[in-house]
Design an enzyme around this catalytic site. Structure first.
Site, PDB file in Angstrom:
ATOM      1  N   ASN A 195     -59.495  22.551 -51.124  1.00 28.96           N
ATOM      2  CA  ASN A 195     -60.221  22.401 -49.896  1.00 28.96           C
ATOM      3  C   ASN A 195     -61.583  21.948 -50.744  1.00 28.96           C
ATOM      4  O   ASN A 195     -62.460  22.935 -51.175  1.00 28.96           O
ATOM      5  CB  ASN A 195     -60.489  23.634 -49.146  1.00 28.96           C
ATOM      6  CG  ASN A 195     -61.719  23.439 -48.141  1.00 28.96           C
ATOM      7  OD1 ASN A 195     -61.936  22.260 -47.909  1.00 28.96           O
ATOM      8  ND2 ASN A 195     -62.155  24.413 -47.507  1.00 28.96           N
ATOM      9  N   LYS A 243     -63.919  20.684 -49.542  1.00 27.20           N
ATOM     10  CA  LYS A 243     -65.336  20.844 -48.544  1.00 27.20           C
ATOM     11  C   LYS A 243     -66.138  19.641 -48.526  1.00 27.20           C
ATOM     12  O   LYS A 243     -65.725  18.608 -48.576  1.00 27.20           O
ATOM     13  CB  LYS A 243     -66.176  22.213 -48.644  1.00 27.20           C
ATOM     14  CG  LYS A 243     -65.360  23.298 -49.104  1.00 27.20           C
ATOM     15  CD  LYS A 243     -65.892  24.799 -48.827  1.00 27.20           C
ATOM     16  CE  LYS A 243     -65.321  25.992 -49.245  1.00 27.20           C
ATOM     17  NZ  LYS A 243     -65.771  27.052 -49.032  1.00 27.20           N
ATOM     18  N   HIS A 258     -60.864  26.948 -40.430  1.00 18.46           N
ATOM     19  CA  HIS A 258     -61.510  27.549 -41.539  1.00 18.46           C
ATOM     20  C   HIS A 258     -62.639  28.375 -41.202  1.00 18.46           C
ATOM     21  O   HIS A 258     -63.344  28.005 -40.099  1.00 18.46           O
ATOM     22  CB  HIS A 258     -62.057  26.444 -42.402  1.00 18.46           C
ATOM     23  CG  HIS A 258     -62.564  26.666 -43.877  1.00 18.46           C
ATOM     24  ND1 HIS A 258     -63.724  27.503 -43.991  1.00 18.46           N
ATOM     25  CD2 HIS A 258     -61.679  26.938 -45.081  1.00 18.46           C
ATOM     26  CE1 HIS A 258     -63.734  27.916 -45.255  1.00 18.46           C
ATOM     27  NE2 HIS A 258     -62.852  27.535 -45.993  1.00 18.46           N
ATOM     28  N   GLU A 315     -65.779  28.601 -42.235  1.00 24.33           N
ATOM     29  CA  GLU A 315     -66.890  27.780 -41.886  1.00 24.33           C
ATOM     30  C   GLU A 315     -66.918  27.205 -40.505  1.00 24.33           C
ATOM     31  O   GLU A 315     -67.915  26.903 -40.060  1.00 24.33           O
ATOM     32  CB  GLU A 315     -67.143  26.863 -43.074  1.00 24.33           C
ATOM     33  CG  GLU A 315     -67.612  27.779 -44.265  1.00 24.33           C
ATOM     34  CD  GLU A 315     -66.894  26.863 -45.670  1.00 24.33           C
ATOM     35  OE1 GLU A 315     -66.574  25.951 -45.703  1.00 24.33           O
ATOM     36  OE2 GLU A 315     -67.066  27.933 -46.723  1.00 24.33           O
ATOM     37  N   GLU A 340     -57.867  34.389 -45.513  1.00 22.84           N
ATOM     38  CA  GLU A 340     -59.121  34.041 -46.206  1.00 22.84           C
ATOM     39  C   GLU A 340     -60.130  35.198 -45.863  1.00 22.84           C
ATOM     40  O   GLU A 340     -60.967  34.807 -44.846  1.00 22.84           O
ATOM     41  CB  GLU A 340     -59.638  32.554 -46.149  1.00 22.84           C
ATOM     42  CG  GLU A 340     -58.697  31.618 -46.452  1.00 22.84           C
ATOM     43  CD  GLU A 340     -59.322  30.334 -46.946  1.00 22.84           C
ATOM     44  OE1 GLU A 340     -59.277  29.844 -48.093  1.00 22.84           O
ATOM     45  OE2 GLU A 340     -60.276  29.975 -46.149  1.00 22.84           O
ATOM     46  N   GLY A 388     -66.277  31.710 -51.425  1.00 15.86           N
ATOM     47  CA  GLY A 388     -67.297  31.153 -51.976  1.00 15.86           C
ATOM     48  C   GLY A 388     -68.350  32.427 -52.431  1.00 15.86           C
ATOM     49  O   GLY A 388     -69.505  31.916 -52.958  1.00 15.86           O
ATOM     50  N   SER A 419     -62.388  32.961 -53.333  1.00 16.61           N
ATOM     51  CA  SER A 419     -62.719  33.280 -54.922  1.00 16.61           C
ATOM     52  C   SER A 419     -61.398  33.208 -55.727  1.00 16.61           C
ATOM     53  O   SER A 419     -61.404  33.891 -56.807  1.00 16.61           O
ATOM     54  CB  SER A 419     -63.733  33.970 -55.164  1.00 16.61           C
ATOM     55  OG  SER A 419     -64.983  33.887 -54.376  1.00 16.61           O
TER      56      SER A 419
HETATM   57  C1  PEP Z   1     -62.293  28.220 -49.002  1.00 17.59           C
HETATM   58  O1  PEP Z   1     -63.304  27.717 -48.648  1.00 17.59           O
HETATM   59  O2  PEP Z   1     -61.149  27.984 -48.398  1.00 17.59           O
HETATM   60  C2  PEP Z   1     -62.216  28.918 -50.189  1.00 17.59           C
HETATM   61  C3  PEP Z   1     -61.471  29.735 -50.696  1.00 17.59           C
HETATM   62  O3  PEP Z   1     -63.339  29.030 -51.123  1.00 17.59           O
HETATM   63  P1  PEP Z   1     -63.776  29.483 -52.407  1.00 17.59           P
HETATM   64  O4  PEP Z   1     -62.181  29.486 -53.323  1.00 17.59           O
HETATM   65  O5  PEP Z   1     -64.715  28.719 -53.245  1.00 17.59           O
HETATM   66  O6  PEP Z   1     -63.811  31.087 -52.256  1.00 17.59           O
END
Ligand code: PEP
Length: 248
Positions: free
Chosen positions: A9, A11, A94, A96, A166, A172, A211
């Site tokens: 992703n 973003k 997601h 976000e 998630e 992040g 992460s």
């Molecule tokens: C995400 O935004 O779906 C995600 C898992 O981000 P990150 O790997 O940066 O934590």
């Protein structure tokens, strides 16, 4: 046996130059990757990615879609538009989108439905905030998020849905859920699916996101109920992303 799926992703991170470098880098290392690999590009770059990945093992996804088919929805992207660029996948719900753009469980369920109706596979994201985890309500939160989608599309539709668990506190932040924390959550999610339909529960992929990086991917993906990863930050570097793809 569920195939390992690794989805990047990006973003809101891309330029024509970085997209070119990233995709060429990923393609150069795909020969020894067995996982199903998806890149979810920002809309303006989907055409570029579509052209770069033709005849490769890479698949294209979008990062969101609007629940309407077309019309006066300035700035939005429809399922038809996504398909027009050869995408087969779309991220839906997601954290976000939920936290910054007010997407409720009902809106997310509508988006899952529209994706499915149009033959797109939703990467349906769920997960609890730190506050919710500390209050002991992880199970209640993910149950509510999943139930909203079951109520809308039925459990049978999960044959065509990829779930991404998630935990919001891990996205992040550099703080990854431990393999045990992640496996416990995934086992809970699968048990919820099992209560609704045992055979669907066995085939529905449940990815971990938060992460994930080359250093922790193998251990996480090695857990019984973790079928791959949804990767943010580490999907922007071809080498890191490839290492995660190879961990599956
Ligand atoms: C995400 O935004 O779906 C995600 C898992 O981000 P990150 O790997 O940066 O934590």
């Amino acid at each position: 046996m569920r195939q390992v799926i690794v989805a990047g992703n990006w973003k809101m991170n891309a330029s024509k130059e970085t997209v070119n470098t990233l995709i060429m880098g990923i393609l150069s290392g795909m020969a020894d990757v067995d996982s199903n690999v998806i890149v979810c590009a920002p809309s303006p770059y989907m055409s570029q990615v579509e052209a770069l990945i033709t005849h490769s093992q890479l698949h294209l996804g979008a990062q969101d879609l609007n629940e309407n088919a077309s019309g006066a929805f300035t700035g939005e992207v429809s399922a038809d538009m996504i398909k027009d660029f050869g995408a087969q996948y779309v991220i839906v719900g997601h954290s976000e989108r939920r936290s910054l753009y007010g997407e409720t469980d009902e809106i997310v369920a509508s988006k899952v439905q529209v994706a499915l109706d149009n033959g797109l596979t939703p990467l349906f994201c769920i997960g609890e905030t730190l506050e919710q985890r500390e209050a002991g309500s992880m199970e209640a939160v993910v149950s509510r998020q999943i139930q909203a989608v079951i109520d809308r599309v039925g459990i049978g539709a999960f044959k065509n849905i990829i779930i991404a668990y998630e935990p919001v506190w891990a996205i992040g932040t550099g703080v990854t859920a431990s393999p045990q924390q992640a496996q416990d959550a995934h086992a809970f999610i699968r048990s919820m699916l099992t209560q609704n339909d045992a055979s669907v529960a066995q085939t529905t992929p449940i990815l971990y996101g938060g992460s994930m990086n080359p250093g922790n991917a193998a251990e996480l993906i090695g857990c019984e109920d973790i079928d791959g990863g949804l990767i943010g930050g580490a999907s922007l570097k071809a080498e890191d992303f490839l290492q995660i793809c190879k961990a599956g």
